[in-house]
Scaffold this motif. Sequence first.
Motif, PDB file in Angstrom:
ATOM      1  N   LEU A 479       0.872  -1.294   0.010  1.00 36.09           N
ATOM      2  CA  LEU A 479       0.128  -0.059  -0.044  1.00 36.09           C
ATOM      3  C   LEU A 479       1.026   1.110  -0.109  1.00 36.09           C
ATOM      4  CD1 LEU A 479      -2.599  -1.135   2.541  1.00 36.09           C
ATOM      5  CD2 LEU A 479      -2.832  -1.173   0.016  1.00 36.09           C
ATOM      6  N   LEU A 480       0.348   2.463  -0.553  1.00 32.90           N
ATOM      7  CA  LEU A 480       1.004   3.553  -0.427  1.00 32.90           C
ATOM      8  C   LEU A 480       0.719   4.766   0.614  1.00 32.90           C
ATOM      9  CD1 LEU A 480       2.911   4.519  -3.180  1.00 32.90           C
ATOM     10  CD2 LEU A 480       1.831   2.337  -3.072  1.00 32.90           C
ATOM     11  N   TYR A 481       1.888   5.231   1.193  1.00 35.33           N
ATOM     12  CA  TYR A 481       1.729   6.058   2.212  1.00 35.33           C
ATOM     13  C   TYR A 481       2.788   7.108   1.980  1.00 35.33           C
ATOM     14  CZ  TYR A 481      -0.324   2.174   4.801  1.00 35.33           C
ATOM     15  OH  TYR A 481      -0.818   0.925   5.196  1.00 35.33           O
ATOM     16  N   ILE A 482       2.603   8.315   2.895  1.00 39.54           N
ATOM     17  CA  ILE A 482       4.037   9.211   3.034  1.00 39.54           C
ATOM     18  C   ILE A 482       4.423   8.848   4.453  1.00 39.54           C
ATOM     19  CG2 ILE A 482       2.988  11.099   1.335  1.00 39.54           C
ATOM     20  CD1 ILE A 482       2.298  12.848   4.261  1.00 39.54           C
ATOM     21  N   ALA A 483       5.782   8.592   4.203  1.00 41.73           N
ATOM     22  CA  ALA A 483       6.522   8.029   5.330  1.00 41.73           C
ATOM     23  C   ALA A 483       7.653   8.638   5.691  1.00 41.73           C
ATOM     24  CB  ALA A 483       6.917   6.464   5.164  1.00 41.73           C
ATOM     25  N   SER A 484       7.815   9.056   7.061  1.00 46.55           N
ATOM     26  CA  SER A 484       9.209   9.275   7.327  1.00 46.55           C
ATOM     27  C   SER A 484       9.947   8.185   7.958  1.00 46.55           C
ATOM     28  CB  SER A 484       9.128  10.342   8.736  1.00 46.55           C
ATOM     29  OG  SER A 484       8.479   9.782   9.742  1.00 46.55           O
ATOM     30  N   ASN A 485      11.364   8.543   7.816  1.00 43.65           N
ATOM     31  CA  ASN A 485      12.276   7.473   8.242  1.00 43.65           C
ATOM     32  C   ASN A 485      12.656   7.017   9.579  1.00 43.65           C
ATOM     33  OD1 ASN A 485      14.470   5.752   8.194  1.00 43.65           O
ATOM     34  ND2 ASN A 485      15.989   7.265   7.347  1.00 43.65           N
ATOM     35  N   GLY A 486      11.858   6.191  10.165  1.00 42.91           N
ATOM     36  CA  GLY A 486      11.915   5.702  11.427  1.00 42.91           C
ATOM     37  C   GLY A 486      10.723   6.439  12.347  1.00 42.91           C
ATOM     38  N   GLY A 487       9.880   7.168  11.743  1.00 40.57           N
ATOM     39  CA  GLY A 487       8.701   7.672  12.607  1.00 40.57           C
ATOM     40  C   GLY A 487       7.853   6.671  13.407  1.00 40.57           C
ATOM     41  N   SER A 488       6.744   7.113  13.891  1.00 38.32           N
ATOM     42  CA  SER A 488       5.910   6.439  14.746  1.00 38.32           C
ATOM     43  C   SER A 488       4.924   5.463  14.188  1.00 38.32           C
ATOM     44  CB  SER A 488       5.317   7.250  15.868  1.00 38.32           C
ATOM     45  OG  SER A 488       4.636   8.231  14.980  1.00 38.32           O
ATOM     46  N   ASN A 489       4.651   5.642  13.170  1.00 33.64           N
ATOM     47  CA  ASN A 489       3.457   4.773  12.393  1.00 33.64           C
ATOM     48  C   ASN A 489       4.001   3.435  11.654  1.00 33.64           C
ATOM     49  OD1 ASN A 489       1.410   6.680  12.182  1.00 33.64           O
ATOM     50  ND2 ASN A 489       2.969   7.706  10.906  1.00 33.64           N
ATOM     51  N   THR A 490       3.621   2.316  11.639  1.00 36.20           N
ATOM     52  CA  THR A 490       4.108   1.191  11.275  1.00 36.20           C
ATOM     53  C   THR A 490       4.909   1.420   9.811  1.00 36.20           C
ATOM     54  OG1 THR A 490       2.121   0.487  10.236  1.00 36.20           O
ATOM     55  CG2 THR A 490       2.677  -0.777  12.373  1.00 36.20           C
ATOM     56  N   TRP A 491       4.067   2.356   8.914  1.00 36.19           N
ATOM     57  CA  TRP A 491       4.830   2.384   7.703  1.00 36.19           C
ATOM     58  C   TRP A 491       5.887   3.357   7.634  1.00 36.19           C
ATOM     59  CZ3 TRP A 491      -0.185   3.854   9.011  1.00 36.19           C
ATOM     60  CH2 TRP A 491      -0.319   5.189   9.305  1.00 36.19           C
ATOM     61  N   ASP A 492       6.313   3.851   8.837  1.00 35.95           N
ATOM     62  CA  ASP A 492       7.546   4.638   8.815  1.00 35.95           C
ATOM     63  C   ASP A 492       8.670   3.851   9.451  1.00 35.95           C
ATOM     64  OD1 ASP A 492       6.229   6.893   8.464  1.00 35.95           O
ATOM     65  OD2 ASP A 492       5.667   7.220  10.663  1.00 35.95           O
ATOM     66  N   ALA A 493       8.611   2.703   9.307  1.00 38.19           N
ATOM     67  CA  ALA A 493       9.775   1.557   9.594  1.00 38.19           C
ATOM     68  C   ALA A 493      11.159   1.886   9.128  1.00 38.19           C
ATOM     69  CB  ALA A 493       9.324   0.198   9.656  1.00 38.19           C
ATOM     70  N   ALA A 494      11.959   1.889   9.711  1.00 41.76           N
ATOM     71  CA  ALA A 494      13.351   2.368   9.207  1.00 41.76           C
ATOM     72  C   ALA A 494      14.056   1.350   8.188  1.00 41.76           C
ATOM     73  CB  ALA A 494      14.279   2.683  10.185  1.00 41.76           C
ATOM     74  N   ALA A 495      13.541  -0.076   8.385  1.00 40.06           N
ATOM     75  CA  ALA A 495      13.992  -0.920   7.724  1.00 40.06           C
ATOM     76  C   ALA A 495      13.639  -0.823   6.334  1.00 40.06           C
ATOM     77  CB  ALA A 495      13.679  -2.536   8.151  1.00 40.06           C
ATOM     78  N   LEU A 496      14.376  -0.845   5.172  1.00 43.33           N
ATOM     79  CA  LEU A 496      14.059  -0.747   3.898  1.00 43.33           C
ATOM     80  C   LEU A 496      13.416   0.573   3.575  1.00 43.33           C
ATOM     81  CD1 LEU A 496      12.373  -4.398   3.243  1.00 43.33           C
ATOM     82  CD2 LEU A 496      14.787  -3.403   2.619  1.00 43.33           C
ATOM     83  N   TRP A 497      13.617   1.722   4.292  1.00 45.68           N
ATOM     84  CA  TRP A 497      12.927   2.785   4.169  1.00 45.68           C
ATOM     85  C   TRP A 497      13.434   3.564   2.579  1.00 45.68           C
ATOM     86  CZ3 TRP A 497      14.595   8.169   3.580  1.00 45.68           C
ATOM     87  CH2 TRP A 497      13.789   9.115   3.431  1.00 45.68           C
ATOM     88  N   SER A 498      14.790   3.597   2.661  1.00 44.27           N
ATOM     89  CA  SER A 498      15.341   4.249   1.613  1.00 44.27           C
ATOM     90  C   SER A 498      15.163   3.362   0.162  1.00 44.27           C
ATOM     91  CB  SER A 498      16.940   4.390   1.830  1.00 44.27           C
ATOM     92  OG  SER A 498      17.382   3.264   1.899  1.00 44.27           O
ATOM     93  N   ASP A 499      14.995   2.196   0.575  1.00 46.91           N
ATOM     94  CA  ASP A 499      14.639   1.422  -0.823  1.00 46.91           C
ATOM     95  C   ASP A 499      13.001   1.595  -1.257  1.00 46.91           C
ATOM     96  OD1 ASP A 499      16.830   0.299  -1.398  1.00 46.91           O
ATOM     97  OD2 ASP A 499      16.507  -1.611   0.053  1.00 46.91           O
ATOM     98  N   ASP A 500      12.084   1.673  -0.015  1.00 47.28           N
ATOM     99  CA  ASP A 500      10.669   1.691  -0.393  1.00 47.28           C
ATOM    100  C   ASP A 500      10.321   3.111  -0.844  1.00 47.28           C
ATOM    101  OD1 ASP A 500      10.510  -0.971   0.602  1.00 47.28           O
ATOM    102  OD2 ASP A 500       9.561  -0.346   2.679  1.00 47.28           O
ATOM    103  N   VAL A 501      11.297   4.046  -0.562  1.00 49.42           N
ATOM    104  CA  VAL A 501      10.784   5.371  -0.964  1.00 49.42           C
ATOM    105  C   VAL A 501      11.430   5.924  -2.361  1.00 49.42           C
ATOM    106  CG1 VAL A 501      10.607   6.301   1.241  1.00 49.42           C
ATOM    107  CG2 VAL A 501      12.580   6.770   0.150  1.00 49.42           C
ATOM    108  N   SER A 502      12.072   4.996  -2.908  1.00 45.73           N
ATOM    109  CA  SER A 502      12.748   5.351  -4.331  1.00 45.73           C
ATOM    110  C   SER A 502      11.894   4.554  -5.389  1.00 45.73           C
ATOM    111  CB  SER A 502      14.357   4.867  -4.103  1.00 45.73           C
ATOM    112  OG  SER A 502      15.006   5.417  -3.126  1.00 45.73           O
ATOM    113  N   TRP A 503      11.829   5.225  -6.496  1.00 43.43           N
ATOM    114  CA  TRP A 503      10.964   4.973  -7.597  1.00 43.43           C
ATOM    115  C   TRP A 503      11.618   5.082  -8.832  1.00 43.43           C
ATOM    116  CZ3 TRP A 503       6.646   2.544  -5.895  1.00 43.43           C
ATOM    117  CH2 TRP A 503       6.181   2.565  -4.870  1.00 43.43           C
ATOM    118  N   VAL A 504      11.741   4.313  -9.770  1.00 45.00           N
ATOM    119  CA  VAL A 504      12.337   4.574 -11.174  1.00 45.00           C
ATOM    120  C   VAL A 504      11.239   4.794 -11.883  1.00 45.00           C
ATOM    121  CG1 VAL A 504      13.202   3.382 -13.148  1.00 45.00           C
ATOM    122  CG2 VAL A 504      14.229   2.842 -10.724  1.00 45.00           C
TER     123      VAL A 504
END
Length: 511
Positions: A479-504
Motif C-alpha cells: 500500500l502507498l503512504y507518505i512515510a518518514s524514516n523511523g517515525g511512529s507509524n508502522t509504515w515509517d519503519a526504518a528497515a528498507l525505508w530508503s528502498d521503499d521511497v525510491s521509484w524508477v
Amino acid sequence: MRKALLGAAFAGALVVSALVGVGTSQAATSQPCDIYATGGTPCVAAHSTTRALYGTYNGPLYQVRRASDNATQDIAPVAAGSYANAAAQDSFCANTSCVITIIYDQSGRNNRLTQAPPGGFNGPAAGGYDNLANATAAPVTIGGHKAYGVFVAPGTGYRNNNTNGIATGDQPEGMYAIFDGTHYNAGCCFDYGNAERNSRDNGNGTMEAIYFGNIKAWGYGTGNGPWIMADLENGLFSGVNPGYNSNDPSIANRFVTAIVKGEPNHWSIRGANAQSGGLSTFYNGARPNASGYNPMKKEGAIILGIGGDNSNSSAGTFYEGVMTSGYPSDATENSVQANIVAANYNTSGQGSGTTLTPGQSISLRATTACCTTRYISHSGSAVNTAVVSASSAATDKANASWIVRAGLGNSSCYSFESKNTGGQYLRHQNYQISLQANDGSALFAQDATFCSEAGKNGQGNALRSLNFSDRYIRHYNNLLYIASNGGSNTWDAAALWSDDVSWVVTAPWTP
Ligand code: AHR
C-alpha cells in the motif's frame, strides 16, 4: 572626515562585491556582513545554510542529523567566505534522511538557531517542540554550486531565546533574509527576526521580525500576496495602517530579498528580486498608527519560520539572513543586494533524480528487492503497488500510468493525475495515499503535491510530500503512504525505508 573615509571604504566594498562572486575563495571577498560593518551597522546574527556571510568566515554553517544512526555532522563553507559544502551533506546523508539541527551564527556571538521550544502554542514534535527541517528539501545552486536552504513546512521552527547583542526595547536594528517567493502560505507566521524571549505573546511591540506570506488576518498589500511585512506582535504591518497599505506589493520572485528595519518612531520595509536588480522601498515612515508600537519593546530573541508565540502553521523557505546592531542605511542595504545578486542564486536541477516534465506520461516502478516488478497503481480510489508486465490487461496498464502535472500546491513540484481517471490525483490523507478528484481546495493542492529528489537508495526518484516535508511516497505491504524514516507509524519503519521511497521513472504502460 570619518564619514568620508567610511564612504571610500564602502565604495571599495561595493566594487569588490560586484566583481567577486561567491564562487571564489579569496579572503578579501566582501560579503553581506562585511558590507554592514563598513556601513557602521555590524551583523549581530548571521545565518545561512548556503554560504559564508563574511569574507573570512570558515566555521560551520549548519549541522545535520541523519535518521539511520542519529549521528550529526557540521557543514562548513568549502573555503573561507565561500559556498556551503553540500557534497559533505550528500555523502553523510546517503541512503538515509537528514534534518537540520543547528543553523550556526557566523557573527561570533553564538546566536545560533535550534529546534524551537513550545510557547503560547505547542509544536508537533516531542515535548511540544517544533519540527526540524528536512535537510534536502530546498536544493538550489549558488554561484553554480549546489547548496541547501531551510524548508519550513507547517510545524517547523527554529529559535534562540538567549541571545547576545540583539536589539532590545526601542534600540535600532536592521535585518534581511532571502526566501523562496513561491513557497508560502496563509498560516501564522513565517518570520525571521526579533521576538519574545519566552516564546509567548507579550503584547504589541514585543517583536520586530520580517514576515513573508499571504495571511490577511492583520496587514496586507496589493494583489493576492505574498507580501513582505513586519511582524511587530499582534499585527503584521504592511505600512503605517493596520490592514491594507497600497504601497506594499505582492512579490513572488523565485528568490526574494526581504528587509525590515526599525529605530525610534521610524521603520521601513524593502524588497527585491534576489536574482537581479535593486531594492525597492515599500514603506519608510513612522511607527504604525495603532497603540503599543511606539516606543517598541523588543525582547531580542530570534525566530525562524514561526510567530513570536510559537504559532507554527506557516510555510516558507529560508536561505540566508542577518540581524544588525543599528539602523542600516539604504545605501548599505543596496550594496548587500548587489552582493546577493552577484552570489547568483538559482534553482537546482541537480540531485532531483530523473527529470519530470509536466504533461509527460510515466509509470513509477518500485526498487525494493521484493518488488521490482511492481508499479504505483490504483484500483478505483485505492492506491497500491501492482505487478504489471507487457502481458497485463489494458486496464491494469492504464491503472499504473500517470500524467505528470505541475504541482497543484507549488509549481516547482509535481502532482500525478491518473491516466484513465482524468481529474483524479494521488493525494495523501491521514498519511495514506489514495486517488481523489481535485476539489479545488488549498488543502487538496498541498496534499496532492510532491517534490522530486534523487532516490534515497541511489535509484530513480524520491517524492517528498509538500506539506509534510520529512515524508516521502513509500510502499509498505504494497500500500502507498507518505512515510518518514523511523517515525511512529508502522509504515515509517526504518528497515528498507530508503528502498521503499525510491521509484524508477519508466515509460508509461499506457502511453
Ligand atoms: O503578530 C502576529 C502574530 O501574533 C505573532 O507572530 C504571534 O506571536 C501572535 O499570534
